[in-house]
Design a protein around this motif. Structure first.
Motif, PDB file in Angstrom:
ATOM      1  N   VAL A 283      19.274 -33.502 -11.140  1.00 17.54           N
ATOM      2  CA  VAL A 283      20.535 -33.803 -10.462  1.00 17.54           C
ATOM      3  C   VAL A 283      21.033 -32.578  -9.700  1.00 17.54           C
ATOM      4  O   VAL A 283      21.406 -32.689  -8.522  1.00 17.54           O
ATOM      5  CB  VAL A 283      21.611 -34.310 -11.455  1.00 17.54           C
ATOM      6  N   VAL A 284      21.026 -31.415 -10.323  1.00 15.77           N
ATOM      7  CA  VAL A 284      21.527 -30.234  -9.614  1.00 15.77           C
ATOM      8  C   VAL A 284      20.592 -29.863  -8.472  1.00 15.77           C
ATOM      9  O   VAL A 284      21.041 -29.641  -7.340  1.00 15.77           O
ATOM     10  CB  VAL A 284      21.754 -29.043 -10.573  1.00 15.77           C
ATOM     11  N   TRP A 285      19.290 -29.805  -8.728  1.00 23.00           N
ATOM     12  CA  TRP A 285      18.341 -29.471  -7.664  1.00 23.00           C
ATOM     13  C   TRP A 285      18.510 -30.400  -6.463  1.00 23.00           C
ATOM     14  O   TRP A 285      18.672 -29.950  -5.336  1.00 23.00           O
ATOM     15  CB  TRP A 285      16.901 -29.600  -8.170  1.00 23.00           C
ATOM     16  N   GLN A 286      18.447 -31.711  -6.722  1.00 22.12           N
ATOM     17  CA  GLN A 286      18.464 -32.656  -5.607  1.00 22.12           C
ATOM     18  C   GLN A 286      19.830 -32.759  -4.946  1.00 22.12           C
ATOM     19  O   GLN A 286      19.912 -33.000  -3.741  1.00 22.12           O
ATOM     20  CB  GLN A 286      17.994 -34.044  -6.053  1.00 22.12           C
ATOM     21  N   THR A 287      20.891 -32.563  -5.702  1.00 22.59           N
ATOM     22  CA  THR A 287      22.215 -32.577  -5.086  1.00 22.59           C
ATOM     23  C   THR A 287      22.305 -31.480  -4.037  1.00 22.59           C
ATOM     24  O   THR A 287      22.776 -31.718  -2.913  1.00 22.59           O
ATOM     25  CB  THR A 287      23.318 -32.403  -6.152  1.00 22.59           C
ATOM     26  N   VAL A 288      21.841 -30.301  -4.383  1.00 18.17           N
ATOM     27  CA  VAL A 288      21.870 -29.185  -3.429  1.00 18.17           C
ATOM     28  C   VAL A 288      20.913 -29.466  -2.277  1.00 18.17           C
ATOM     29  O   VAL A 288      21.263 -29.281  -1.103  1.00 18.17           O
ATOM     30  CB  VAL A 288      21.544 -27.840  -4.111  1.00 18.17           C
ATOM     31  N   ASN A 289      19.710 -29.922  -2.587  1.00 14.04           N
ATOM     32  CA  ASN A 289      18.725 -30.211  -1.540  1.00 14.04           C
ATOM     33  C   ASN A 289      19.246 -31.223  -0.524  1.00 14.04           C
ATOM     34  O   ASN A 289      19.091 -31.043   0.682  1.00 14.04           O
ATOM     35  CB  ASN A 289      17.428 -30.764  -2.152  1.00 14.04           C
ATOM     36  N   VAL A 290      19.849 -32.302  -1.022  1.00 13.18           N
ATOM     37  CA  VAL A 290      20.370 -33.345  -0.137  1.00 13.18           C
ATOM     38  C   VAL A 290      21.568 -32.820   0.650  1.00 13.18           C
ATOM     39  O   VAL A 290      21.667 -33.037   1.864  1.00 13.18           O
ATOM     40  CB  VAL A 290      20.710 -34.624  -0.943  1.00 13.18           C
ATOM     41  N   GLU A 291      22.453 -32.108  -0.017  1.00 17.77           N
ATOM     42  CA  GLU A 291      23.621 -31.542   0.675  1.00 17.77           C
ATOM     43  C   GLU A 291      23.197 -30.593   1.788  1.00 17.77           C
ATOM     44  O   GLU A 291      23.784 -30.580   2.869  1.00 17.77           O
ATOM     45  CB  GLU A 291      24.536 -30.822  -0.330  1.00 17.77           C
TER      46      GLU A 291
ATOM     47  N   HIS B 284      13.432 -19.744 -10.825  1.00 13.85           N
ATOM     48  CA  HIS B 284      12.841 -21.024 -11.228  1.00 13.85           C
ATOM     49  C   HIS B 284      12.570 -21.035 -12.733  1.00 13.85           C
ATOM     50  O   HIS B 284      12.902 -22.009 -13.421  1.00 13.85           O
ATOM     51  CB  HIS B 284      11.550 -21.289 -10.438  1.00 13.85           C
ATOM     52  N   ARG B 285      12.006 -19.957 -13.231  1.00 18.62           N
ATOM     53  CA  ARG B 285      11.736 -19.863 -14.669  1.00 18.62           C
ATOM     54  C   ARG B 285      13.041 -19.966 -15.464  1.00 18.62           C
ATOM     55  O   ARG B 285      13.126 -20.679 -16.457  1.00 18.62           O
ATOM     56  CB  ARG B 285      11.017 -18.552 -14.996  1.00 18.62           C
ATOM     57  N   LEU B 286      14.079 -19.270 -14.999  1.00 24.79           N
ATOM     58  CA  LEU B 286      15.367 -19.302 -15.701  1.00 24.79           C
ATOM     59  C   LEU B 286      16.010 -20.685 -15.657  1.00 24.79           C
ATOM     60  O   LEU B 286      16.629 -21.116 -16.633  1.00 24.79           O
ATOM     61  CB  LEU B 286      16.306 -18.243 -15.118  1.00 24.79           C
ATOM     62  N   VAL B 287      15.860 -21.386 -14.548  1.00 23.30           N
ATOM     63  CA  VAL B 287      16.381 -22.756 -14.460  1.00 23.30           C
ATOM     64  C   VAL B 287      15.640 -23.647 -15.463  1.00 23.30           C
ATOM     65  O   VAL B 287      16.261 -24.445 -16.175  1.00 23.30           O
ATOM     66  CB  VAL B 287      16.271 -23.317 -13.022  1.00 23.30           C
ATOM     67  N   LEU B 288      14.328 -23.511 -15.527  1.00 22.86           N
ATOM     68  CA  LEU B 288      13.565 -24.320 -16.481  1.00 22.86           C
ATOM     69  C   LEU B 288      13.991 -24.034 -17.918  1.00 22.86           C
ATOM     70  O   LEU B 288      13.967 -24.928 -18.767  1.00 22.86           O
ATOM     71  CB  LEU B 288      12.059 -24.082 -16.311  1.00 22.86           C
ATOM     72  N   GLU B 289      14.397 -22.798 -18.188  1.00 17.89           N
ATOM     73  CA  GLU B 289      14.823 -22.395 -19.531  1.00 17.89           C
ATOM     74  C   GLU B 289      16.313 -22.649 -19.787  1.00 17.89           C
ATOM     75  O   GLU B 289      16.805 -22.383 -20.879  1.00 17.89           O
ATOM     76  CB  GLU B 289      14.535 -20.906 -19.744  1.00 17.89           C
ATOM     77  N   SER B 290      17.029 -23.172 -18.804  1.00 20.68           N
ATOM     78  CA  SER B 290      18.477 -23.410 -18.943  1.00 20.68           C
ATOM     79  C   SER B 290      18.735 -24.510 -19.982  1.00 20.68           C
ATOM     80  O   SER B 290      17.815 -25.148 -20.478  1.00 20.68           O
ATOM     81  CB  SER B 290      19.084 -23.812 -17.597  1.00 20.68           C
ATOM     82  N   SER B 291      20.006 -24.731 -20.260  1.00 23.13           N
ATOM     83  CA  SER B 291      20.382 -25.754 -21.245  1.00 23.13           C
ATOM     84  C   SER B 291      20.374 -27.169 -20.666  1.00 23.13           C
ATOM     85  O   SER B 291      20.586 -28.134 -21.397  1.00 23.13           O
ATOM     86  CB  SER B 291      21.760 -25.437 -21.827  1.00 23.13           C
ATOM     87  N   PHE B 292      20.124 -27.302 -19.372  1.00 23.00           N
ATOM     88  CA  PHE B 292      20.056 -28.630 -18.765  1.00 23.00           C
ATOM     89  C   PHE B 292      18.755 -29.331 -19.156  1.00 23.00           C
ATOM     90  O   PHE B 292      17.691 -28.705 -19.177  1.00 23.00           O
ATOM     91  CB  PHE B 292      20.116 -28.541 -17.236  1.00 23.00           C
ATOM     92  N   ASP B 293      18.827 -30.642 -19.415  1.00 26.80           N
ATOM     93  CA  ASP B 293      17.603 -31.407 -19.634  1.00 26.80           C
ATOM     94  C   ASP B 293      16.979 -31.731 -18.270  1.00 26.80           C
ATOM     95  O   ASP B 293      17.530 -31.374 -17.215  1.00 26.80           O
ATOM     96  CB  ASP B 293      17.864 -32.654 -20.485  1.00 26.80           C
ATOM     97  N   ASN B 294      15.835 -32.382 -18.284  1.00 28.43           N
ATOM     98  CA  ASN B 294      15.115 -32.637 -17.025  1.00 28.43           C
ATOM     99  C   ASN B 294      15.912 -33.482 -16.038  1.00 28.43           C
ATOM    100  O   ASN B 294      15.870 -33.242 -14.829  1.00 28.43           O
ATOM    101  CB  ASN B 294      13.754 -33.274 -17.302  1.00 28.43           C
TER     102      ASN B 294
ATOM    103  N   GLN C  15      27.094 -24.335 -18.923  1.00 31.29           N
ATOM    104  CA  GLN C  15      26.543 -25.159 -17.850  1.00 31.29           C
ATOM    105  C   GLN C  15      27.332 -25.020 -16.552  1.00 31.29           C
ATOM    106  O   GLN C  15      26.760 -25.173 -15.477  1.00 31.29           O
ATOM    107  CB  GLN C  15      26.421 -26.605 -18.318  1.00 31.29           C
ATOM    108  N   VAL C  16      28.622 -24.709 -16.649  1.00 34.24           N
ATOM    109  CA  VAL C  16      29.377 -24.377 -15.432  1.00 34.24           C
ATOM    110  C   VAL C  16      28.651 -23.248 -14.710  1.00 34.24           C
ATOM    111  O   VAL C  16      28.416 -23.299 -13.494  1.00 34.24           O
ATOM    112  CB  VAL C  16      30.832 -23.962 -15.772  1.00 34.24           C
ATOM    113  N   LEU C  17      28.280 -22.232 -15.465  1.00 39.81           N
ATOM    114  CA  LEU C  17      27.618 -21.061 -14.883  1.00 39.81           C
ATOM    115  C   LEU C  17      26.164 -21.337 -14.524  1.00 39.81           C
ATOM    116  O   LEU C  17      25.646 -20.802 -13.539  1.00 39.81           O
ATOM    117  CB  LEU C  17      27.735 -19.876 -15.842  1.00 39.81           C
ATOM    118  N   GLU C  18      25.504 -22.200 -15.287  1.00 40.89           N
ATOM    119  CA  GLU C  18      24.117 -22.538 -14.969  1.00 40.89           C
ATOM    120  C   GLU C  18      24.008 -23.343 -13.675  1.00 40.89           C
ATOM    121  O   GLU C  18      22.972 -23.273 -13.002  1.00 40.89           O
ATOM    122  CB  GLU C  18      23.451 -23.272 -16.136  1.00 40.89           C
ATOM    123  N   VAL C  19      25.047 -24.079 -13.313  1.00 41.41           N
ATOM    124  CA  VAL C  19      25.042 -24.733 -12.001  1.00 41.41           C
ATOM    125  C   VAL C  19      24.890 -23.662 -10.922  1.00 41.41           C
ATOM    126  O   VAL C  19      24.122 -23.830  -9.968  1.00 41.41           O
ATOM    127  CB  VAL C  19      26.310 -25.595 -11.784  1.00 41.41           C
ATOM    128  N   ILE C  20      25.572 -22.547 -11.083  1.00 42.22           N
ATOM    129  CA  ILE C  20      25.471 -21.449 -10.105  1.00 42.22           C
ATOM    130  C   ILE C  20      24.050 -20.890 -10.075  1.00 42.22           C
ATOM    131  O   ILE C  20      23.527 -20.576  -9.002  1.00 42.22           O
ATOM    132  CB  ILE C  20      26.510 -20.355 -10.406  1.00 42.22           C
TER     133      ILE C  20
END
Length: 182
Positions: free
Chosen positions: A66-74, A51-61, A145-150
């Motif tokens: 989008v990534v969190w909820q896409t996975v959650n919904v899927e 979770h900490r690493l995701v917050l520190e990723s290059s993705f904005d909020n 970001q390809v890798l940060e999706v993982i």
């Protein structure tokens, strides 16, 4: 159904007590997900680290959402969709983005490219063909970001799967965002 304990500071294994303390400090409460994960302190520690690493990723909020909820919904996670709806509100993510994710409706082009790429990663277990990776990069994302999706998918697999197994009850602050798959 196996009953899983919603651990407190008193009931948690010794190795999980400081982890629950950190959760309470970060969230102002011990989220039920963390209370369940405390049964396996390594799982909770790993989840918190991701979770900490995701917050520190290059993705904005918006992109994180989008990534969190896409996975959650899927994954049809009854717990994480409402929790991340509340988190998105606290992160000042536009409500139209949250609703589009919850309802599987169209997002703005760049965010839709992120959702589509995330779904490719999840559904194909990382076996994404070059054309789809190129489309993601062409939408304005980076190889990082390809890798940060993982990274984000890894975090969500931990929480979604725990919630399926434990039938984790939704935390009180997120009950107003309850969700079920269509």
């Amino acid at each position: 159904m196996t009953d899983f304990t919603l651990h407190t500071q008193d009931s948690a294994p010794q190795e999980a007590k400081s982890l629950l303390q950190a959760s309470e400090k970060s969230f102002g409460m011990i989220p039920n997900l963390h209370a369940v994960m405390a049964e396996a302190p390594g799982l909770l520690e790993g989840y918190q680290a991701l979770h900490r690493l995701v917050l520190e990723s290059s993705f904005d909020n918006e992109e994180k959402t989008v990534v969190w909820q896409t996975v959650n919904v899927e994954h049809e996670c009854h717990y994480c969709v409402p929790a991340h709806t509340g988190i998105a509100h606290s992160m000042k993510v536009d409500e139209s983005i949250t609703e589009a994710l919850r309802n599987k409706t169209e997002l703005p082009a760049k965010l839709e490219a992120l959702r589509e790429f995330t779904l490719e990663v999840v559904r194909n277990r990382g076996n994404v063909d070059d054309a789809k990776v190129s489309a993601f990069l062409d939408a304005g994302f980076t190889k990082r970001q390809v890798l940060e999706v993982i990274l984000v998918v890894s975090q969500k697999v931990m929480s979604n799967y725990v919630n399926h197994l434990a039938e984790t009850p939704i935390d009180e602050p997120f009950k107003k965002f309850e969700w079920s798959p269509k």
